[in-house]
Motif scaffolding. Structure first.
Motif, PDB file in Angstrom:
ATOM      1  N   UNK A  75      53.661  42.742  30.892  1.00 19.09           N
ATOM      2  CA  UNK A  75      53.283  41.837  31.989  1.00 19.09           C
ATOM      3  C   UNK A  75      51.789  41.504  31.934  1.00 19.09           C
ATOM      4  N   UNK A  76      50.975  42.566  31.940  1.00 17.07           N
ATOM      5  CA  UNK A  76      49.538  42.332  32.135  1.00 17.07           C
ATOM      6  C   UNK A  76      48.873  41.671  30.940  1.00 17.07           C
ATOM      7  N   UNK A  77      49.449  41.857  29.732  1.00 19.21           N
ATOM      8  CA  UNK A  77      48.826  41.277  28.548  1.00 19.21           C
ATOM      9  C   UNK A  77      48.745  39.764  28.667  1.00 19.21           C
ATOM     10  N   UNK A  78      49.815  39.142  29.202  1.00 22.69           N
ATOM     11  CA  UNK A  78      49.790  37.677  29.298  1.00 22.69           C
ATOM     12  C   UNK A  78      48.648  37.251  30.219  1.00 22.69           C
ATOM     13  N   UNK A  79      48.404  38.045  31.271  1.00 25.31           N
ATOM     14  CA  UNK A  79      47.286  37.739  32.161  1.00 25.31           C
ATOM     15  C   UNK A  79      45.949  37.863  31.421  1.00 25.31           C
ATOM     16  N   UNK A  80      45.817  38.933  30.616  1.00 22.82           N
ATOM     17  CA  UNK A  80      44.584  39.113  29.844  1.00 22.82           C
ATOM     18  C   UNK A  80      44.376  37.965  28.855  1.00 22.82           C
ATOM     19  N   UNK A  81      45.457  37.549  28.212  1.00 25.00           N
ATOM     20  CA  UNK A  81      45.362  36.438  27.262  1.00 25.00           C
ATOM     21  C   UNK A  81      44.853  35.192  27.957  1.00 25.00           C
ATOM     22  N   UNK A  82      45.381  34.961  29.156  1.00 27.52           N
ATOM     23  CA  UNK A  82      44.986  33.776  29.899  1.00 27.52           C
ATOM     24  C   UNK A  82      43.496  33.836  30.260  1.00 27.52           C
ATOM     25  N   UNK A  83      43.039  35.011  30.688  1.00 23.62           N
ATOM     26  CA  UNK A  83      41.608  35.176  31.006  1.00 23.62           C
ATOM     27  C   UNK A  83      40.770  34.849  29.772  1.00 23.62           C
ATOM     28  N   UNK A  84      41.173  35.378  28.617  1.00 29.23           N
ATOM     29  CA  UNK A  84      40.416  35.133  27.391  1.00 29.23           C
ATOM     30  C   UNK A  84      40.356  33.651  27.049  1.00 29.23           C
ATOM     31  N   UNK A  85      41.477  32.961  27.246  1.00 30.65           N
ATOM     32  CA  UNK A  85      41.507  31.522  26.942  1.00 30.65           C
ATOM     33  C   UNK A  85      40.596  30.746  27.891  1.00 30.65           C
ATOM     34  N   UNK A  86      40.596  31.142  29.167  1.00 27.90           N
ATOM     35  CA  UNK A  86      39.774  30.437  30.152  1.00 27.90           C
ATOM     36  C   UNK A  86      38.286  30.678  29.889  1.00 27.90           C
ATOM     37  N   UNK A  87      37.944  31.915  29.505  1.00 32.19           N
ATOM     38  CA  UNK A  87      36.550  32.229  29.165  1.00 32.19           C
ATOM     39  C   UNK A  87      36.122  31.454  27.910  1.00 32.19           C
ATOM     40  N   UNK A  88      37.020  31.395  26.915  1.00 29.12           N
ATOM     41  CA  UNK A  88      36.706  30.656  25.687  1.00 29.12           C
ATOM     42  C   UNK A  88      36.457  29.183  25.994  1.00 29.12           C
ATOM     43  N   UNK A  89      37.271  28.622  26.872  1.00 29.54           N
ATOM     44  CA  UNK A  89      37.104  27.208  27.258  1.00 29.54           C
ATOM     45  C   UNK A  89      35.762  27.026  27.968  1.00 29.54           C
ATOM     46  N   UNK A  90      35.422  27.984  28.810  1.00 26.69           N
ATOM     47  CA  UNK A  90      34.146  27.912  29.532  1.00 26.69           C
ATOM     48  C   UNK A  90      32.972  27.930  28.541  1.00 26.69           C
ATOM     49  N   UNK A  91      33.031  28.860  27.585  1.00 24.90           N
ATOM     50  CA  UNK A  91      31.964  28.950  26.574  1.00 24.90           C
ATOM     51  C   UNK A  91      31.821  27.635  25.808  1.00 24.90           C
ATOM     52  N   UNK A  92      32.973  27.070  25.465  1.00 26.94           N
ATOM     53  CA  UNK A  92      32.982  25.825  24.690  1.00 26.94           C
ATOM     54  C   UNK A  92      32.369  24.678  25.496  1.00 26.94           C
ATOM     55  N   UNK A  93      32.759  24.577  26.769  1.00 25.32           N
ATOM     56  CA  UNK A  93      32.291  23.448  27.593  1.00 25.32           C
ATOM     57  C   UNK A  93      30.839  23.614  28.036  1.00 25.32           C
ATOM     58  N   UNK A  94      30.447  24.833  28.405  1.00 31.26           N
ATOM     59  CA  UNK A  94      29.184  25.006  29.125  1.00 31.26           C
ATOM     60  C   UNK A  94      28.173  25.904  28.413  1.00 31.26           C
ATOM     61  N   UNK A  95      28.557  26.464  27.268  1.00 33.26           N
ATOM     62  CA  UNK A  95      27.622  27.273  26.476  1.00 33.26           C
ATOM     63  C   UNK A  95      26.895  28.360  27.264  1.00 33.26           C
TER      64      UNK A  95
END
Length: 395
Positions: free
Chosen positions: A1-21
């Motif tokens: 269960x929780x891994x999918x949540x962790x994956x989602x957090x990682x994807x959202x952080x990666x998107x943030x890094x990409x957009x806003x450095x």
């Protein structure tokens, strides 16, 4: 269960890094279920919600600007707003965020520029309060990054007002409250009049909360909701003449109703009977939890559904069918419709070991009856809005 949540957090952080450095702070904010106490909130009664592990995540960081930039991970859309002129937007998803910013500004807090990427796995339209999770999450996040030191309960009220003023939904306080004040392993009884609350250990380790989404929304929902509010008020008006202390159905006992039954139109009587009985059931259900009597707790859920079906009349054939499917199943403690009604979900408490069998059986029966598959979500009870403990993937 929780891994999918962790994956989602990682994807959202990666998107943030990409957009806003830059490196963000990450906040999580959960959706909610309500175990019992339905349509009692606007009658100043009791509800018994819990936060669940269907969540919205916020990657956020301050910027030295007058601009708020946001990216919706779910919609794959971005938007940007001038903090000096916050007002409702044409972009529907942005209004939940703008409403929260506006509340901080109204309260005299200086909201500076910030960047945000947010997204989650709360199913939309299933009645799990994705909007409240978004409002509470942003309120928690802004309070954190700018150090406003606003009390959690005040954040709940700000999130509720955001919903009223920017989303145009006159919701009660339960959804925002449950999202912010949820506690792992507990349900929380909220008194919707005094806003007092109390946690009860939910001891459901060997069970899961299973939501069966009918995938229907009958068009009656909003008009009937307003009608029910009026019907309840009509009942209060009758009893207020005899008992001046009666200001809402919360103040009404079954004895009062019984004594003046002949003054009620039959429909108004049934509506009031349901609400008064349901408030009593929430109180009893909490005693059942204290005593660890889960069977009795489950029975209250079935009684709640019967009241919603026959007395309050906000159920529908799809919801009734799903509840009926569980009645002779020893692996289900209790089931009932949840939320406004006329569609949406049933909430079921199902033995962990039997989840697969339960889901398969319900899907097959529902599809045979209605020609479509229900959506099934399995949930656990978690903490309310908080900083996310990121498990950053190490390659």
């Amino acid at each position: 269960m929780h891994n999918s949540n962790d994956m989602m957090i990682n994807e959202i952080v990666a998107k943030f890094n990409e957009l806003y450095q830059q490196e963000p702070v990450v906040v999580r904010s959960p959706g909610r279920v309500n175990l019992i106490g339905e349509h009692t909130d606007y009658n100043e009664g009791f509800v018994l919600p819990a936060a669940i592990d269907k969540e919205v995540y916020f990657a956020i960081a301050p910027t030295n600007t007058d601009t708020f930039r946001a990216y919706s991970y779910d919609m794959k859309e971005d938007a940007s707003f001038d903090l000096n002129q916050i007002r409702p937007s044409q972009t529907a998803w942005a209004n939940y965020l703008l409403g929260v910013v506006a509340q901080f500004q109204k309260a005299g807090h200086q909201v500076q520029g910030f960047d945000l990427v947010f997204g989650g796995n709360i199913p939309i339209g299933a009645g799990l309060s994705s909007s409240a999770a978004v409002e509470c999450g942003l309120a928690f996040a802004l309070n954190h990054i700018f150090g406003f030191n606003v009390e959690k309960f005040e954040l709940v009220k700000m999130a509720q007002r955001a919903e009223h003023e920017y989303a145009g939904v006159k919701c009660g306080i339960m959804d925002q409250f449950a999202s912010m004040f949820g506690k792992e392993g507990h349900v929380v009884k909220l008194d919707c009049r005094s806003l007092d609350y109390q946690y009860y250990s939910s001891d459901l380790d060997s069970y899961r909360i299973v939501l069966c989404d009918t995938q229907v929304k009958h068009s009656l929902a909003s008009s009937e909701y307003n009608t029910r509010r009026q019907e309840c008020e009509a009942g209060v008006a009758i009893l207020h003449k005899h008992y001046p202390q009666v200001k809402s159905l919360r103040d009404v006992t079954l004895q009062m109703l019984e004594q003046h039954k002949d003054e009620f139109e039959p429909v108004i009587y049934k509506r009031c009977l349901y609400v008064v009985s349901e408030n009593n059931r929430v109180e009893e259900a909490c005693h059942n939890l204290e005593q660890g009597d889960l069977q009795a707790f489950g029975e209250k859920m079935y009684l709640s559904h019967a009241g919603l079906q026959h007395d309050y009349e906000v159920s529908c054939p799809e919801l009734d069918f799903l509840v009926d499917q569980t009645r002779n199943d020893d692996d289900v403690l209790g089931a009932r419709m949840m939320g406004g009604g006329f569609g949406g979900c049933t909430i079921n408490i199902v033995k962990l070991a039997e989840l697969e069998n339960f889901s398969r059986r319900i899907e097959a029966a529902y599809e045979q009856q209605f020609g479509r598959k229900p959506q099934i979500y399995v949930a656990q009870i978690v903490d309310g809005s908080s900083l996310a403990q990121q498990e950053i993937a190490v390659n």
